[in-house]
Motif scaffolding. Structure first.
Motif, mmCIF file in Angstrom:
data_model
loop_
_atom_site.group_PDB
_atom_site.id
_atom_site.type_symbol
_atom_site.label_atom_id
_atom_site.label_comp_id
_atom_site.label_asym_id
_atom_site.label_seq_id
_atom_site.Cartn_x
_atom_site.Cartn_y
_atom_site.Cartn_z
ATOM 1 N N LYS A 198 0.828 -1.209 0.000
ATOM 2 C CA LYS A 198 0.000 0.000 0.000
ATOM 3 C C LYS A 198 0.861 1.256 0.000
ATOM 4 C CE LYS A 198 -3.662 2.356 2.563
ATOM 5 N NZ LYS A 198 -4.545 2.342 3.775
ATOM 6 N N GLU A 199 1.929 1.260 0.772
ATOM 7 C CA GLU A 199 2.819 2.425 0.809
ATOM 8 C C GLU A 199 3.483 2.658 -0.541
ATOM 9 O OE1 GLU A 199 5.436 3.435 4.015
ATOM 10 O OE2 GLU A 199 4.558 1.876 5.295
ATOM 11 N N LEU A 200 3.918 1.579 -1.197
ATOM 12 C CA LEU A 200 4.568 1.722 -2.499
ATOM 13 C C LEU A 200 3.579 2.223 -3.541
ATOM 14 C CD1 LEU A 200 6.816 -1.488 -2.651
ATOM 15 C CD2 LEU A 200 7.322 0.750 -1.667
ATOM 16 N N VAL A 201 2.376 1.680 -3.519
ATOM 17 C CA VAL A 201 1.349 2.096 -4.482
ATOM 18 C C VAL A 201 0.996 3.560 -4.281
ATOM 19 C CG1 VAL A 201 -1.061 1.756 -5.180
ATOM 20 C CG2 VAL A 201 0.429 -0.229 -4.813
ATOM 21 N N GLU A 202 0.915 3.994 -3.040
ATOM 22 C CA GLU A 202 0.618 5.409 -2.782
ATOM 23 C C GLU A 202 1.704 6.313 -3.352
ATOM 24 O OE1 GLU A 202 0.125 5.428 1.440
ATOM 25 O OE2 GLU A 202 -2.020 4.910 1.351
ATOM 26 N N SER A 203 2.959 5.870 -3.272
ATOM 27 C CA SER A 203 4.045 6.663 -3.867
ATOM 28 C C SER A 203 3.892 6.751 -5.378
ATOM 29 C CB SER A 203 5.396 6.044 -3.515
ATOM 30 O OG SER A 203 5.663 6.140 -2.136
ATOM 31 N N VAL A 204 3.499 5.645 -5.994
ATOM 32 C CA VAL A 204 3.288 5.625 -7.445
ATOM 33 C C VAL A 204 2.165 6.584 -7.829
ATOM 34 C CG1 VAL A 204 2.544 4.198 -9.392
ATOM 35 C CG2 VAL A 204 4.193 3.296 -7.743
ATOM 36 N N GLY A 215 1.686 10.405 -10.158
ATOM 37 C CA GLY A 215 0.815 10.490 -11.331
ATOM 38 C C GLY A 215 0.859 9.273 -12.220
ATOM 39 N N LYS A 216 1.369 8.158 -11.718
ATOM 40 C CA LYS A 216 1.483 6.936 -12.510
ATOM 41 C C LYS A 216 0.535 5.848 -11.975
ATOM 42 C CE LYS A 216 6.437 7.954 -12.972
ATOM 43 N NZ LYS A 216 6.336 8.774 -14.177
ATOM 44 N N GLU A 217 0.379 4.799 -12.771
ATOM 45 C CA GLU A 217 -0.431 3.659 -12.364
ATOM 46 C C GLU A 217 0.465 2.565 -11.795
ATOM 47 O OE1 GLU A 217 -2.793 2.220 -15.578
ATOM 48 O OE2 GLU A 217 -3.650 4.180 -16.047
ATOM 49 N N ALA A 218 -0.104 1.772 -10.884
ATOM 50 C CA ALA A 218 0.617 0.647 -10.287
ATOM 51 C C ALA A 218 0.004 -0.658 -10.781
ATOM 52 C CB ALA A 218 0.550 0.712 -8.769
ATOM 53 N N MET A 219 0.823 -1.450 -11.468
ATOM 54 C CA MET A 219 0.387 -2.747 -11.991
ATOM 55 C C MET A 219 1.196 -3.850 -11.317
ATOM 56 S SD MET A 219 0.584 -4.214 -15.904
ATOM 57 C CE MET A 219 -0.994 -3.572 -16.454
ATOM 58 N N MET A 220 0.534 -4.916 -10.935
ATOM 59 C CA MET A 220 1.200 -6.056 -10.312
ATOM 60 C C MET A 220 1.241 -7.228 -11.270
ATOM 61 S SD MET A 220 -0.057 -8.256 -7.001
ATOM 62 C CE MET A 220 -0.730 -9.769 -7.685
ATOM 63 N N GLY A 253 -4.563 -1.099 -3.005
ATOM 64 C CA GLY A 253 -4.833 -0.003 -3.930
ATOM 65 C C GLY A 253 -4.255 -0.196 -5.316
ATOM 66 N N ILE A 254 -3.808 -1.402 -5.637
ATOM 67 C CA ILE A 254 -3.221 -1.676 -6.956
ATOM 68 C C ILE A 254 -4.247 -1.404 -8.060
ATOM 69 C CG2 ILE A 254 -2.401 -3.565 -8.431
ATOM 70 C CD1 ILE A 254 -1.057 -4.723 -5.894
ATOM 71 N N ASP A 255 -3.786 -0.784 -9.143
ATOM 72 C CA ASP A 255 -4.684 -0.434 -10.244
ATOM 73 C C ASP A 255 -5.000 -1.612 -11.153
ATOM 74 O OD1 ASP A 255 -4.845 2.569 -9.929
ATOM 75 O OD2 ASP A 255 -2.677 2.306 -10.051
ATOM 76 N N ALA A 256 -3.993 -2.458 -11.387
ATOM 77 C CA ALA A 256 -4.166 -3.509 -12.392
ATOM 78 C C ALA A 256 -3.317 -4.717 -12.037
ATOM 79 C CB ALA A 256 -3.772 -2.990 -13.779
ATOM 80 N N VAL A 257 -3.728 -5.861 -12.573
ATOM 81 C CA VAL A 257 -2.959 -7.097 -12.434
ATOM 82 C C VAL A 257 -2.718 -7.666 -13.821
ATOM 83 C CG1 VAL A 257 -2.957 -9.464 -11.573
ATOM 84 C CG2 VAL A 257 -3.849 -7.635 -10.133
ATOM 85 N N VAL A 258 -1.495 -8.066 -14.065
ATOM 86 C CA VAL A 258 -1.145 -8.759 -15.304
ATOM 87 C C VAL A 258 -0.560 -10.107 -14.924
ATOM 88 C CG1 VAL A 258 1.148 -7.679 -15.389
ATOM 89 C CG2 VAL A 258 0.162 -8.655 -17.476
ATOM 90 N N GLY A 259 -0.894 -11.133 -15.692
ATOM 91 C CA GLY A 259 -0.358 -12.462 -15.421
ATOM 92 C C GLY A 259 -0.191 -13.250 -16.694
ATOM 93 N N SER A 260 0.519 -14.345 -16.580
ATOM 94 C CA SER A 260 0.778 -15.198 -17.732
ATOM 95 C C SER A 260 -0.425 -16.097 -18.002
ATOM 96 C CB SER A 260 2.013 -16.068 -17.465
ATOM 97 O OG SER A 260 2.281 -16.908 -18.564
ATOM 98 N N VAL A 261 -0.860 -16.135 -19.254
ATOM 99 C CA VAL A 261 -2.006 -16.944 -19.665
ATOM 100 C C VAL A 261 -1.499 -18.199 -20.363
ATOM 101 C CG1 VAL A 261 -4.056 -17.058 -21.121
ATOM 102 C CG2 VAL A 261 -3.533 -14.955 -19.855
ATOM 103 N N GLY A 262 -1.708 -19.340 -19.724
ATOM 104 C CA GLY A 262 -1.291 -20.603 -20.321
ATOM 105 C C GLY A 262 -2.445 -21.404 -20.872
ATOM 106 N N ASP A 279 -10.963 -12.790 -13.372
ATOM 107 C CA ASP A 279 -11.964 -12.727 -12.309
ATOM 108 C C ASP A 279 -11.511 -11.930 -11.089
ATOM 109 O OD1 ASP A 279 -13.328 -14.414 -13.996
ATOM 110 O OD2 ASP A 279 -13.909 -15.832 -12.449
ATOM 111 N N ILE A 280 -10.266 -11.441 -11.087
ATOM 112 C CA ILE A 280 -9.734 -10.746 -9.904
ATOM 113 C C ILE A 280 -10.570 -9.502 -9.602
ATOM 114 C CG2 ILE A 280 -7.773 -9.426 -9.007
ATOM 115 C CD1 ILE A 280 -5.939 -11.369 -10.510
ATOM 116 N N PRO A 281 -11.052 -9.382 -8.364
ATOM 117 C CA PRO A 281 -11.831 -8.187 -7.993
ATOM 118 C C PRO A 281 -10.917 -7.058 -7.519
ATOM 119 C CG PRO A 281 -11.812 -9.734 -6.158
ATOM 120 C CD PRO A 281 -10.996 -10.378 -7.282
ATOM 121 N N ASN A 282 -11.495 -5.885 -7.341
ATOM 122 C CA ASN A 282 -10.830 -4.747 -6.695
ATOM 123 C C ASN A 282 -9.665 -4.164 -7.488
ATOM 124 O OD1 ASN A 282 -12.523 -5.008 -4.280
ATOM 125 N ND2 ASN A 282 -11.294 -6.835 -3.840
ATOM 126 N N VAL A 283 -9.681 -4.308 -8.814
ATOM 127 C CA VAL A 283 -8.707 -3.626 -9.664
ATOM 128 C C VAL A 283 -9.459 -2.952 -10.807
ATOM 129 C CG1 VAL A 283 -6.727 -5.099 -9.137
ATOM 130 C CG2 VAL A 283 -8.273 -5.753 -10.996
#
Length: 723
Positions: A295-301, A305-310, A330-339, A349-353
């Motif tokens: 949360k602290e790192l995301v707040e700095s991002v 003025g930038k977005e935080a993606m995990m 508070g993460i804005d987005a999630v990216v992951g590998s699709v196999g 299906d991830i909520p809260n982004v």
């Protein structure tokens, strides 16, 4: 027709400007990213695209890490089993480990933090009876019991980040420095992480999206003495362990963890294991800590003025996206590998982004992009399996990773990705935020529940341990089928009962695993509540060794619901008369043969009410049974295939007493599926194969018509309320 653009992320690299422009145009990319081992030059950063920059929180800063060796990340590891031949035993506990990755922790007292166990009895060896020879990495046991086996659980430093190590070896990076991971829980590291990020944000004004890869703790990935993978658990919390963490845990939870709580007899609490209460407490403890720090790192991002993606991978441990604390980051987005479809749903299906993104395969690395290989084959397979799931819950974005200069050398691949990106945008534009029709609701019952939504035993790059493993087969089938899926724990049922809107419970897995349940089935409240629920009209499907735990003369604890049990050899003296298969059955109507994968042997019917659908080699592999107003169905195994997807769907509708609703938004051809979206009055007929197909399509009103589809084609149609 004007070409569509957007929702695609393209990897790029230095000295690749003109080619990047071309691929941006052809693939419609609106974002550019670097990868592990690549950088974007200034000219590329000035292109009309969002710039993603990979950011490593707890690695790639060797100058800092080397100044604080005591803050390098740690692991608990277990030695090989060693047999005592007399009363003294010397154990070379580092045998089998890669010394370039692992180094024993002698900073902290082994007598306090290590554990020696007599594995023949399970007893802990008193610290007075052993000593460590540090210069030789040996441990000497005195007063050992001859012919007993012993192990050493030792605390070690992990001095090479596992992902960078994998990439280093795969790409032959030569003398490129080994990146040292450091621990965010340690004071100097914690301060450095926060201070450096703020400095970096100021120095990178061209970055729009900070792609955290990921945060603090890598999933458990340990290499052997040959530099090959020794132990991989994508869910493993092993690298989050440290003396500082163990001390903080004791203070917060009120009791001290043993090394054995982490080492777990050498299983390291792999996701297959039914988790102990101590391990669940430890996971919760790490998740809370990680969420606070993230949360602290995301707040700095955000302040910059930038977005935080995990990135959902690498150092993702503690950021469980379906866990209790993820929303707090508070993460804005999630990216992951699709196999495949399962991993796509895990991300989508991830909520809260605000948005989700999938990195599709193949990765642009030389293990795939080499002369003589055709990467289109993997790309095509990946897209078709993922697309099924996309039709149920679309990602917001897709992209690729690696060295784009490698992929550019394969024009057929470039052409195919152009097709994929266009098709993705077309699907997204039609169905984003539109609920698809689902004829049934299924609850997957296991020890993990919601925390492991669409997750079982994935490893790096979205692959799976065994493609024939039934649990994955079930998830993959359901990921793109016209069903609603929820994931529930045994404790959920015990505490709250079966959710009211669930039609069918599915329990699948090998005996003793977290997926089947093991000794959790000895809880009388669990078995009683499910029996009552099925008796009153619910459906229960068991696959493999469901509800398996030998107790009071039963192996399957819900054998009376399933109508079958497994012969363990104890009841061979009791004759089994029920072996005759029925002539026909709803579940088997589309079957031209069966594939039960690894299957099960010695399954027998309990009574003549059991409807045996498939019986070969002296055992049942497919059956159904009435239980009050409800039904139980047994399947011996279910690797993913189009055939088995249809078999599972029929089993679900039969178990739920909904056979009359089966042919609603339905394709008769097993290689095709129909996805309907009542809100927008559209439906899609999808060919999931690379061959031409013809199918009868049943609409939502039971009317049918014939459709011809080209290989992999999607045909969209509109409908009205009148049908």
């Amino acid at each position: 027709m004007k070409k569509s653009k957007g929702r695609v992320t393209l990897p790029s690299e230095q000295n690749f400007l003109e080619e990047t422009k071309e691929l941006m145009e052809r693939w419609g990319a609106d974002a550019l990213r670097d990868s592990d081992g690549t950088k974007l030059d200034d000219e590329i950063k000035q292109l009309d695209a969002k710039i993603y920059t990979t950011y490593f929180v707890a690695r790639s800063h060797n100058e800092f890490a080397e100044q604080h060796p005591e803050e390098v990340q740690q692991l608990y590891l277990m030695s090989q089993y060693n047999t005592a031949k007399d009363t003294e035993l010397e154990i070379a506990f580092m045998n089998g480990y890669f010394t370039e990755q692992i180094e024993p922790d002698y900073i902290h007292d082994p007598k306090v933090w290590w554990e020696v166990i007599d594995r023949t009895t399970g007893e802990v060896v008193d610290t007075d009876n052993w000593e460590v020879k540090k210069t030789a990495n040996l441990l000497l046991i005195r007063n050992a019991v001859p012919w007993h086996e012993y192990t050493v659980s030792f605390l070690a430093y992990m001095k090479w980040d596992p992902t960078q190590m994998y990439n280093h070896i795969t790409n032959d990076w030569g003398d490129k420095p080994h990146e040292i991971p450091f621990d965010a829980r340690q004071p100097h590291s914690n301060q450095f992480i926060k201070t450096y990020l703020k400095k970096w944000l100021k120095e990178n004004p061209d970055t729009d999206v900070v792609r955290f890869t990921t945060f603090f703790y890598h999933f458990t990935l340990v290499f052997n003495h040959l530099g090959k993978e020794k132990f991989v658990d994508w869910f493993g919390y092993g690298a989050s362990v440290s003396v500082a963490a163990l001390e903080a845990f004791e203070q917060e939870k009120g009791y001290r963890l043993r090394p054995e709580d982490i080492v777990d007899q050498g299983y390291y609490n792999t996701t297959f294991r039914v988790p102990s209460n101590a391990y669940l407490d430890y996971m919760d403890f790490i998740q809370q800590f990680v969420a606070r720090e993230v949360k602290e790192l995301v707040e700095s991002v955000h302040e910059s003025g930038k977005e935080a993606m995990m990135f959902l991978g690498d150092n993702w441990i503690g950021t469980e996206p379906y866990g209790k604390y993820f929303a707090e980051t508070g993460i804005d987005a999630v990216v992951g590998s699709v196999g495949d479809g399962t991993t796509l749903r895990m991300i989508a299906d991830i909520p809260n982004v605000r948005y989700t993104e999938g990195r599709f395969l193949p990765y642009f690395f030389p293990d795939t992009f080499y002369e003589g290989n055709n990467p289109v084959i993997e790309a095509n397979e990946n897209w078709l399996t993922a697309r099924r799931a996309l039709m149920r819950k679309p990602l917001d974005r897709i992209g690729y990773g690696g060295y784009v200069s490698l992929a550019y050398k394969f024009p057929d691949f470039v052409n195919y990705v152009e097709h994929i990106t266009d098709e993705f945008r077309d699907i997204y534009s039609k169905i984003k935020d539109v609920k698809p029709y689902a004829g049934i609701k299924v609850a997957i019952l296991n020890a993990w529940g919601k925390l492991r939504t669409w997750q079982s035993h994935t490893v790096a790059h979205g692959k799976w341990y065994k493609q024939t493993y039934s649990y994955h087969g079930v998830l993959e089938a359901l990921s793109g089928s016209a069903v609603d899926v929820t994931f529930i724990r045994f404790d959920d049922v015990i505490e709250h009962g079966v959710p009211e809107d669930v039609d069918v419970i599915v329990n699948v897995g090998d005996a003793g695993t977290a997926f089947s349940g093991g000794e959790r089935w000895l809880d009388e409240a669990l078995t009683a509540k499910i029996r009552e629920w099925v008796y009153n009209g619910g459906g229960f499907i068991g696959i493999g060794e469901p509800t398996a735990c030998h107790h009071e003369g039963r192996y399957f604890q819900l054998a009376n619901v399933l109508g079958v049990d497994k012969e363990l050899g104890f009841s061979l003296s009791t004759n089994k008369y029920f072996t005759e298969a029925v002539d026909s059955h709803f579940i088997a109507e589309d079957s031209n043969g069966y594939d039960f994968g690894e299957s099960m042997k010695n399954i027998y019917a309990l009574c003549d009410e059991t409807e045996i659908i498939e019986y070969t080699d002296g055992g049942i592999h497919l059956s159904s049974s009435p239980f009050g107003k409800g039904r139980g169905v047994y399947i011996a195994g279910l690797p993913f295939s189009h055939e088995n997807t249809r078999l599972l769907m029929r089993a679900l509708f039969y178990a739920a007493h909904k056979e009359d609703q089966f042919k609603i938004w339905y394709a008769s051809n097993i290689h095709c599926e129909v996805h309907a979206y009542p809100e927008i009055k559209k439906y899609a007929v999808v060919n999931n194969s690379t061959e031409k197909q013809v199918t009868d399509v049943y609409d939502g009103y039971g009317k049918k018509h014939s459709v011809k589809l080209a290989p992999s084609e999607i045909i969209w149609e509109e409908f009205s309320d009148e049908g």
